[in-house]
Design an enzyme around this catalytic site. Structure first.
Site, PDB file in Angstrom:
ATOM      1  CG  ASN A 106      -1.868  -1.189   1.205  1.00 51.09           C
ATOM      2  OD1 ASN A 106      -2.027  -1.818   0.164  1.00 51.09           O
ATOM      3  ND2 ASN A 106      -2.460  -1.508   2.332  1.00 51.09           N
ATOM      4  CG  HIS A 123       4.008  -1.725  -4.552  1.00 51.99           C
ATOM      5  ND1 HIS A 123       2.845  -2.402  -4.818  1.00 51.99           N
ATOM      6  CD2 HIS A 123       5.002  -2.625  -4.803  1.00 51.99           C
ATOM      7  CE1 HIS A 123       3.109  -3.643  -5.210  1.00 51.99           C
ATOM      8  NE2 HIS A 123       4.416  -3.809  -5.192  1.00 51.99           N
ATOM      9  CB  CYS A 151      13.341  18.713  -9.796  1.00 53.37           C
ATOM     10  SG  CYS A 151      14.677  18.489  -8.618  1.00 53.37           S
ATOM     11  CB  SER A 193      -5.402 -10.183  -4.982  1.00 54.22           C
ATOM     12  OG  SER A 193      -4.450  -9.282  -5.512  1.00 54.22           O
TER      13      SER A 193
END
Ligand code: APR
Length: 248
Positions: A106, A123, A151, A193
């Site tokens: 998550n 992630h 940036c 999953s």
């Protein structure tokens, strides 16, 4: 009064005596906080897109404004979202176990907000921003009308600090998660999953190390028939019951 969620005594004992617990979480643990899963977030204006059109380096190269805007909408939808009892139960387990590692797919940061300390974000995190060329995390940038903003160091576009499809996971975090899975006595796979590699491979790692592997997911996964215990329950119901049973 007996707890409405029955936890097998063998699992209670496993958790109480565990020296090392490793956890893999996915979108399901945040479902009870109202966080839309990746595909659920493709609603409204975004319903006509495929994930591949938004969450890839190619998509960002082709249309950086669109990709930035989608993540800006997802960030906005997280405002006001709070950790749920499943997140808090994992923080309680960390406080009770000598070695505890939580690897998450998550990007919502809810585990840290619930109090977990040893969190490996496999992630990325949607609230962080990085330079699209140099990769450095950029906490703030001058206000401008440009989308995406640039940036402040090298003027390249900024992008969310998310691992997109086709990108490598942070190798150090993945290595730490693998070590944890291989070295744990108890492994919890929560709300995933378990089909997206390499994160799902952590379950294989724990199984190969002969850990007690527990799946918590209302729906079956490829691992349901192979784990030591599978509980077809929402994590916000099951995990607090597990904590109550093990640490009354
Ligand atoms: N408690 C526990 N599990 C739940 C709950 C709940 N309350 N509600 C749903 N689930 C389960 C679903 O049954 C499903 O198996 O959570 C799982 C969510 O699966 P996915 O949406 O595939 O999420 P995840 O496993 O995190 O996906 C992995 O794939 O989309 C990419 O990069 C994205 O990190 C994501 C990765």
């Amino acid at each position: 009064m007996p707890d409405p969620v029955a936890i097998p005594p063998e699992l209670v004992e496993r958790l109480r005596s565990a020296k090392s617990v490793a956890v893999l979480t996915g979108a399901g643990i945040s479902a009870e906080s109202g966080v839309p899963t990746f595909r659920d977030a493709l609603t409204g204006h975004w319903a006509r897109f495929n994930p591949e059109e938004l969450a890839t380096p190619e998509a960002f190269r082709k249309n950086p404004r669109q990709v930035w805007s989608w993540y800006a909408d997802r960030r906005a939808s997280l405002e006001g979202v709070e950790p749920n009892p499943g997140h808090f139960a994992l923080a309680e387990i960390e406080s009770r176990i000598p070695r505890f590692t939580l690897a998450t797919q998550n990007v919502d940061g809810l585990h840290q907000r619930a109090g977990n300390r040893n969190v490996l974000e496999l992630h990325g995190n949607i609230t962080r921003t990085k330079c699209s060329t140099e990769g450095r995390i950029v906490p703030a940038w001058p206000v401008s009308d440009e989308i995406p903003p640039r940036c402040p160091h090298c003027r390249a576009f900024l992008r969310p600090d998310i691992v997109w499809f086709g990108e490598e996971l942070p190798w150090d975090k993945l290595a730490a998660a693998r070590d944890a899975a291989l070295g744990c006595d108890l492994f919890l796979a929560v709300g995933t999953s378990a089909v997206v590699l390499p994160a799902a491979g952590l379950v294989d790692e724990a199984l190969s190390a002969k850990a007690c592997v527990v799946e918590i997911n209302p729906n079956p996964t490829p691992y349901t028939g192979r784990v030591s215990f599978a509980f077809a329950q929402p994590s916000g119901v099951f995990l607090p019951a597990l904590v109550r049973a093990a640490f009354p």
